[in-house]
Design an enzyme around this catalytic site. Sequence first.
Site, short mmCIF file in Angstrom:
data_model
loop_
_atom_site.label_atom_id
_atom_site.label_comp_id
_atom_site.label_asym_id
_atom_site.label_seq_id
_atom_site.Cartn_x
_atom_site.Cartn_y
_atom_site.Cartn_z
N TYR A 1 18.52 6.25 -31.60
CA TYR A 1 17.96 5.18 -30.79
C TYR A 1 17.27 4.16 -31.69
CZ TYR A 1 15.40 2.30 -27.67
OH TYR A 1 14.94 1.17 -27.02
N ARG B 1 1.18 12.55 -29.37
CA ARG B 1 -0.07 11.82 -29.20
C ARG B 1 0.01 11.07 -27.88
NH1 ARG B 1 -1.48 7.59 -32.16
NH2 ARG B 1 0.62 6.82 -31.96
N ARG C 1 21.66 10.83 -22.72
CA ARG C 1 21.09 10.65 -21.39
C ARG C 1 21.38 9.21 -20.97
NH1 ARG C 1 18.67 14.23 -18.55
NH2 ARG C 1 17.73 12.81 -17.08
N ASP D 1 15.33 0.18 -31.38
CA ASP D 1 15.01 -1.03 -30.64
C ASP D 1 15.79 -2.20 -31.25
OD1 ASP D 1 13.33 -0.30 -28.55
OD2 ASP D 1 11.55 -0.26 -29.82
N GLU E 1 15.73 2.03 -11.33
CA GLU E 1 16.32 2.81 -12.43
C GLU E 1 16.22 4.32 -12.15
OE1 GLU E 1 15.25 -0.27 -16.07
OE2 GLU E 1 14.43 1.74 -16.11
N ARG F 1 -6.67 3.27 -25.12
CA ARG F 1 -7.36 2.07 -25.63
C ARG F 1 -8.66 1.91 -24.88
NH1 ARG F 1 -2.69 -2.30 -25.04
NH2 ARG F 1 -1.35 -1.39 -26.64
N ARG G 1 11.62 3.46 -12.37
CA ARG G 1 11.01 2.13 -12.48
C ARG G 1 11.71 1.16 -11.53
NH1 ARG G 1 10.81 0.10 -18.65
NH2 ARG G 1 13.05 -0.17 -18.32
#
Length: 377
Positions: free
Chosen positions: A360, A179, A256, A362, A312, A183, A287
Amino acid sequence: MKQYDYLIVGAGLFGATFAHLAHLKGKKSLVIDKRSHLGGNIYCENIEGINVHKYGAHIFHTSNKKVWNFVNSIVEFNRYTNSPVANYKGELYNLPFNMNTFFEMWGVRTPAEAQAKIDEQKAEALAKMKADGVEEPRNLEEQAQILIGKDIYEKLIKGYTEKQWGRKCTELPAFIIKRLPVRFTFDNNYFKDSYQGIPVGGYNKLIDGLLVGVETKVNTDFFDNRKYWESIADKVVYTGQIDEYFDYQFGKLNYRTVRFETEVIDEANYQGNAVVNYTEAEVPYTRVIEHKHFETFGDAVYDNPKTVISREYSTEWSDGMEPYYPVNDVKNNKLAEKYRMLASKQSNVIFGGRLAEYKYYDMAPIIEKAFDAFFEV
Ligand SMILES: Cc1cc2nc3c(=O)[nH]c(=O)nc-3n(C[C@H](O)[C@H](O)[C@H](O)COP(=O)(O)OP(=O)(O)OC[C@H]3O[C@@H](n4cnc5c(N)ncnc54)[C@H](O)[C@@H]3O)c2cc1C
């Protein structure tokens, strides 16, 4: 009677949260870490008075009130709101894709105009696929274009994704992008969570707060004296790499990683935002992070005449590099599952955290996991 209830391998957020809960219950833990500091990947290094996120920019966000209240009981959080900006060949766009982005991209001013533009571009992408005799998107490029159209794909997705994965979008599978949320409001807040922020004074305050009253040892690798460490506690809480724990007996897991180039700049305000994504393929980094913007707002940015930035670079992992992101392909998932099976049979060891689970997470989910692990004991 052993010397400790828990020997905790790894002073990251999982290990530190577990140690904190154990301490509250009157249990005795020793936390060891092979690095020269506590905190794992949320550790900050102070450079020129600025907390530099040494292992990548970390923004705490959650909708779990219990987790939010828990971290705020350790340290106060500031009002940082993640609102990244994309730089495509000098053109600037707000992220995530919202009315500001659509205005900057096409000059559209209302949600209806933006919707019409996106629908038109999606239809063009579908028509092109049909003309080529293709039923289903064959790769990420086709998938992204039928979800969002050509302009946003080419300026904001293509180059960035290719740098992240080290492969052309035409060579990446379509399922990577399921997806692409858009917004139709002027809202640059990246996260949908109810709560977000950065600890006032930096992440080290969170770790130090969690570890109050807990014995710790840095520069200490569990595998340098494994038998000894196992002998001193009733249980081991292991947060290192799961394949290493089992001596890589089925082979090595892949990751990675990200390489950071950190620079002090003689300027108070370099880019005006904490996070700027470089979305064209020609700029080699993904970034640029300007760390002071995580903790200083408004005119306070100018109190320090210097700033620190990190570029980065998304990089293929090899031995000796930091293992940041698990590679969730079929081969690595199968391998990880074999190690998890072995782990489930170790009655005296609790495997927790992103490396021991090879998943992974958060920060907020890591705290939930540490709570679950502690209260399951
Ligand atoms: C680049 C990057 C950016 C991220 N940004 C965000 C973000 O914005 N928001 C968010 O919520 N989450 C973010 N995360 C996720 C966050 O970093 C993790 O949720 C969290 O750090 C996991 O904590 P942990 O304790 O599992 O692992 P770690 O922090 O990795 O801690 C594990 C510790 O174990 C130690 N260790 C390993 N092996 C041994 C050994 N043999 N002996 C002794 N010690 C050992 C390691 O040195 C390390 O200190 C990001 C992750 C990455 C990689």
